[in-house]
Scaffold this active site. Structure first.
Site, PDB file in Angstrom:
ATOM      1  N   GLU A   1       0.826  -1.206   0.000  1.00 21.94           N
ATOM      2  CA  GLU A   1       0.000   0.000   0.000  1.00 21.94           C
ATOM      3  C   GLU A   1       0.862   1.258   0.000  1.00 21.94           C
ATOM      4  O   GLU A   1       1.790   1.378   0.777  1.00 21.94           O
ATOM      5  CB  GLU A   1      -0.934  -0.003   1.229  1.00 21.94           C
ATOM      6  CG  GLU A   1      -1.877  -1.195   1.283  1.00 21.94           C
ATOM      7  CD  GLU A   1      -2.854  -1.253   0.099  1.00 21.94           C
ATOM      8  OE1 GLU A   1      -3.005  -0.244  -0.612  1.00 21.94           O
ATOM      9  OE2 GLU A   1      -3.447  -2.328  -0.115  1.00 21.94           O
TER      10      GLU A   1
ATOM     11  N   CYS B   1      -8.093  -2.003   7.796  1.00 23.24           N
ATOM     12  CA  CYS B   1      -6.687  -2.022   7.358  1.00 23.24           C
ATOM     13  C   CYS B   1      -6.185  -0.623   7.064  1.00 23.24           C
ATOM     14  O   CYS B   1      -5.119  -0.217   7.537  1.00 23.24           O
ATOM     15  CB  CYS B   1      -6.518  -2.919   6.132  1.00 23.24           C
ATOM     16  SG  CYS B   1      -6.653  -4.660   6.552  1.00 23.24           S
TER      17      CYS B   1
ATOM     18  N   HIS C   1      -1.272  -5.897   1.844  1.00 21.67           N
ATOM     19  CA  HIS C   1      -2.471  -6.737   1.771  1.00 21.67           C
ATOM     20  C   HIS C   1      -2.111  -8.063   1.096  1.00 21.67           C
ATOM     21  O   HIS C   1      -1.336  -8.084   0.134  1.00 21.67           O
ATOM     22  CB  HIS C   1      -3.564  -6.041   0.958  1.00 21.67           C
ATOM     23  CG  HIS C   1      -4.557  -5.297   1.791  1.00 21.67           C
ATOM     24  ND1 HIS C   1      -4.791  -3.945   1.654  1.00 21.67           N
ATOM     25  CD2 HIS C   1      -5.399  -5.714   2.772  1.00 21.67           C
ATOM     26  CE1 HIS C   1      -5.731  -3.577   2.511  1.00 21.67           C
ATOM     27  NE2 HIS C   1      -6.128  -4.636   3.203  1.00 21.67           N
TER      28      HIS C   1
HETATM   29  N1  PCA Z   1      -8.358  -7.113   6.285  1.00 20.48           N
HETATM   30  C1  PCA Z   1      -9.349  -6.076   6.471  1.00 20.48           C
HETATM   31  C2  PCA Z   1      -9.385  -5.828   7.954  1.00 20.48           C
HETATM   32  C3  PCA Z   1      -8.653  -6.959   8.578  1.00 20.48           C
HETATM   33  C4  PCA Z   1      -7.970  -7.644   7.471  1.00 20.48           C
HETATM   34  O1  PCA Z   1      -7.144  -8.565   7.589  1.00 20.48           O
HETATM   35  C5  PCA Z   1      -9.132  -4.841   5.613  1.00 20.48           C
HETATM   36  O2  PCA Z   1      -8.550  -4.971   4.518  1.00 20.48           O
HETATM   37  O3  PCA Z   1      -9.529  -3.743   5.993  1.00 20.48           O
END
Ligand code: PCA
Length: 213
Positions: A78, A141, A165
């Site tokens: 990100e 997140c 992610h």
């Molecule tokens: N993914 C979610 C919240 C917790 C996670 O592992 C997100 O992408 O916001």
């Protein structure tokens, strides 16, 4: 060098969170890198508090927060977190904020301070799909990424931080064969490659990683 890895507990009806499973499998010590791990709840507010407390206690050199992005086919580094919560689903305590700033009066966005291009390159060199992502969404997140970066900024800490992610595992997609997935072993490998790149690159490399739309 000390690196803190955070990962979330399962959320949104998933029985596992591959981010957590993979972080748990990452080697705790390698090539002069000490890894500390912290599970944070998928809850607005509490997730930032848990991570900030661990940062203050452990004083790592860098923080890599890891979360699940169901539907993604690559490991996504990100670029930026934005100052907004807009939850499509409730968090693990039933909170579902709409258009609420994470830090009232805070900057609209905060960039990752990790070498994201170098991390993408390192993961690709390990043989796995990786890319820069220009949105971490508006759920927990993005909330955690913004909160961690804001905590570090406001406390003037010399700590680099950012977010990655990861896709679903194949086990999570057995009834949705069209959904992309990546094995836990590969997600773990990707996190280890990303960690090595953080240690190897104090500043980022110049590499195309943008998006046309
Ligand atoms: N993914 C979610 C919240 C917790 C996670 O592992 C997100 O992408 O916001």
């Amino acid at each position: 060098m000390k690196i803190l890895l955070t990962a979330f507990d399962p959320f949104g009806g998933h029985s596992t969170n591959p981010a957590l499973e993979a972080v748990n499998r990452v080697r705790s010590q390698s090539d002069g890198i000490e890894i500390i791990k912290k599970m944070v709840p998928t809850v607005f507010g509490d997730s930032i508090q848990a991570a900030a407390a661990e940062i203050d206690a452990a004083r790592p050199d860098a923080v890599l927060c890891v979360g699940l992005a169901g539907g993604s086919s690559a490991l996504c580094l990100e670029r930026v977190a934005i100052n907004i919560d807009d939850a499509l689903i409730p968090d693990n305590q039933g909170n579902q904020p709409i258009d609420r700033p994470i830090v009232p009066g805070g900057p609209a966005a905060i960039f990752s301070t990790l070498p994201i291009k170098a991390m993408v390159q390192a993961i690709q060199q390990a043989g796995l799909p990786a890319q820069v992502s220009n949105s971490a969404g508006t759920f927990v997140c993005n909330h955690l990424m913004y909160g961690v970066l804001h905590h570090i900024q406001s406390q003037r800490l010399k700590i680099r931080a950012g977010f990655m992610h990861v896709p679903c595992t194949p086990e999570q997609t057995i009834h949705q064969p069209e959904r992309p997935s990546m094995s836990l072993a590969n997600i773990t490998l990707g996190i280890e490659a990303a960690v090595a790149a953080i240690a190897a690159h104090e500043t980022d490399i110049l590499l195309t990683g943008g998006a046309l739309y």
